[in-house]
Design a protein around this motif. Structure first.
Motif, mmCIF file in Angstrom:
data_model
loop_
_atom_site.group_PDB
_atom_site.id
_atom_site.type_symbol
_atom_site.label_atom_id
_atom_site.label_comp_id
_atom_site.label_asym_id
_atom_site.label_seq_id
_atom_site.Cartn_x
_atom_site.Cartn_y
_atom_site.Cartn_z
ATOM 1 N N THR A 1 -23.803 -1.157 14.557
ATOM 2 C CA THR A 1 -24.387 -1.286 13.218
ATOM 3 C C THR A 1 -23.273 -1.230 12.180
ATOM 4 N N TRP A 2 -23.542 -1.783 11.002
ATOM 5 C CA TRP A 2 -22.532 -1.774 9.948
ATOM 6 C C TRP A 2 -22.143 -0.346 9.578
ATOM 7 N N LYS A 3 -23.110 0.542 9.502
ATOM 8 C CA LYS A 3 -22.829 1.920 9.097
ATOM 9 C C LYS A 3 -21.944 2.627 10.117
ATOM 10 N N ARG A 4 -22.307 2.524 11.389
ATOM 11 C CA ARG A 4 -21.509 3.160 12.434
ATOM 12 C C ARG A 4 -20.124 2.514 12.545
ATOM 13 N N PHE A 5 -20.084 1.195 12.383
ATOM 14 C CA PHE A 5 -18.811 0.478 12.434
ATOM 15 C C PHE A 5 -17.898 0.932 11.297
ATOM 16 N N LEU A 6 -18.436 1.048 10.095
ATOM 17 C CA LEU A 6 -17.644 1.503 8.949
ATOM 18 C C LEU A 6 -17.120 2.919 9.187
ATOM 19 N N GLY A 7 -17.979 3.801 9.695
ATOM 20 C CA GLY A 7 -17.534 5.164 9.997
ATOM 21 C C GLY A 7 -16.405 5.180 11.015
ATOM 22 N N ALA A 8 -16.550 4.350 12.057
ATOM 23 C CA ALA A 8 -15.496 4.268 13.076
ATOM 24 C C ALA A 8 -14.212 3.686 12.480
ATOM 25 N N LEU A 9 -14.346 2.716 11.578
ATOM 26 C CA LEU A 9 -13.163 2.136 10.931
ATOM 27 C C LEU A 9 -12.426 3.166 10.084
ATOM 28 N N VAL A 10 -13.164 4.009 9.389
ATOM 29 C CA VAL A 10 -12.530 5.045 8.567
ATOM 30 C C VAL A 10 -11.736 6.001 9.461
ATOM 31 N N VAL A 11 -12.331 6.404 10.574
ATOM 32 C CA VAL A 11 -11.626 7.279 11.516
ATOM 33 C C VAL A 11 -10.406 6.555 12.091
ATOM 34 N N LEU A 12 -10.608 5.316 12.520
ATOM 35 C CA LEU A 12 -9.519 4.519 13.086
ATOM 36 C C LEU A 12 -8.388 4.337 12.080
ATOM 37 N N SER A 13 -8.731 4.018 10.858
ATOM 38 C CA SER A 13 -7.731 3.811 9.809
ATOM 39 C C SER A 13 -6.966 5.095 9.521
ATOM 40 N N THR A 14 -7.659 6.204 9.548
ATOM 41 C CA THR A 14 -7.009 7.495 9.336
ATOM 42 C C THR A 14 -5.997 7.768 10.453
ATOM 43 N N VAL A 15 -6.421 7.553 11.684
ATOM 44 C CA VAL A 15 -5.532 7.794 12.827
ATOM 45 C C VAL A 15 -4.345 6.830 12.801
ATOM 46 N N PHE A 16 -4.604 5.549 12.568
ATOM 47 C CA PHE A 16 -3.508 4.581 12.519
ATOM 48 C C PHE A 16 -2.518 4.908 11.405
ATOM 49 N N SER A 17 -3.049 5.165 10.201
ATOM 50 C CA SER A 17 -2.194 5.343 9.021
ATOM 51 C C SER A 17 -1.423 6.651 9.020
ATOM 52 N N PHE A 18 -2.076 7.736 9.428
ATOM 53 C CA PHE A 18 -1.481 9.057 9.226
ATOM 54 C C PHE A 18 -1.054 9.765 10.515
ATOM 55 N N VAL A 19 -1.322 9.145 11.665
ATOM 56 C CA VAL A 19 -0.869 9.710 12.941
ATOM 57 C C VAL A 19 0.010 8.690 13.682
ATOM 58 N N ALA A 20 -0.556 7.520 13.976
ATOM 59 C CA ALA A 20 0.163 6.530 14.784
ATOM 60 C C ALA A 20 1.401 5.990 14.071
ATOM 61 N N GLU A 21 1.250 5.585 12.810
ATOM 62 C CA GLU A 21 2.408 5.037 12.103
ATOM 63 C C GLU A 21 3.551 6.056 11.985
#
Length: 182
Positions: A118-138
């Motif tokens: 769903t769009w809502k669940r996808f957006l929530g997962a994207l926020v988590v993913l973006s947080t991990v990519f931006s502030f942990v992985a990078e």
């Protein structure tokens, strides 16, 4: 004002490419960082193949290809604008971190797309993913010397990951709707 000619620009690019190849052959090929990048370029595709929903493989792959196009384009722009650089590359004629652009980001985004329908669940997962990519992985990739920030901050990446995912999902869903109506 005296501008460089097209021929002069082509010669500068040729010289830069030659220097990058010589640097690669002399300093990077066969190092532990290079081997990590080679493994990250190839191995995750086997994991993806095991996890991908075979009934939706075309849809999920289309989403991944769109993410790949976004990441390659943005990565090339950032490199050319000297926002960041990559000291170690798998292939010296490419000015990007191919293991991330061609494998890691598309695969992880595809799995998020597949599992959060769903769009809502996808957006929530994207926020988590973006947080991990931006502030942990990078920061980890920077720490180990795969990525050098020149005029870029980690938090700049955060909204870009979200926008990429939302736009790619919208494109795929729109194409599916067009196909169903056609």
């Amino acid at each position: 004002m005296n501008y460089p000619s097209d021929e002069q620009l082509a010669e500068m690019m040729r010289q830069l490419t030659q220097a990058r190849i010589e640097n690669f052959l002399g300093q990077h090929i066969g190092t532990w960082r290079w081997w990590v990048l080679v493994i990250l370029l190839i191995a995750p595709w086997f994991i993806w193949y095991k996890l991908v929903d075979k009934k939706r493989i075309l849809e999920v792959t289309l989403f991944g290809v769109i993410i790949m196009v976004f990441t390659i384009t943005l990565d090339e722009m950032g490199f050319v604008l000297s926002l960041w650089s990559y000291p170690v590359e798998v292939i010296p004629i490419l000015s990007r971190l191919t293991s991330i652009d061609y494998t890691m980001l598309p695969i992880i985004f595809m799995l998020v797309y597949q599992y959060f329908s769903t769009w809502k669940r996808f957006l929530g997962a994207l926020v988590v993913l973006s947080t991990v990519f931006s502030f942990v992985a990078e920061p980890i990739v920077v720490y180990f010397g795969f990525y050098v920030l020149l005029k870029w901050l980690y938090w700049y990446s955060f909204p870009i990951y979200i926008i990429m995912g939302l736009l790619a999902r919208w494109i795929v869903k729109r194409l599916i709707d067009i196909e169903r109506k056609g």
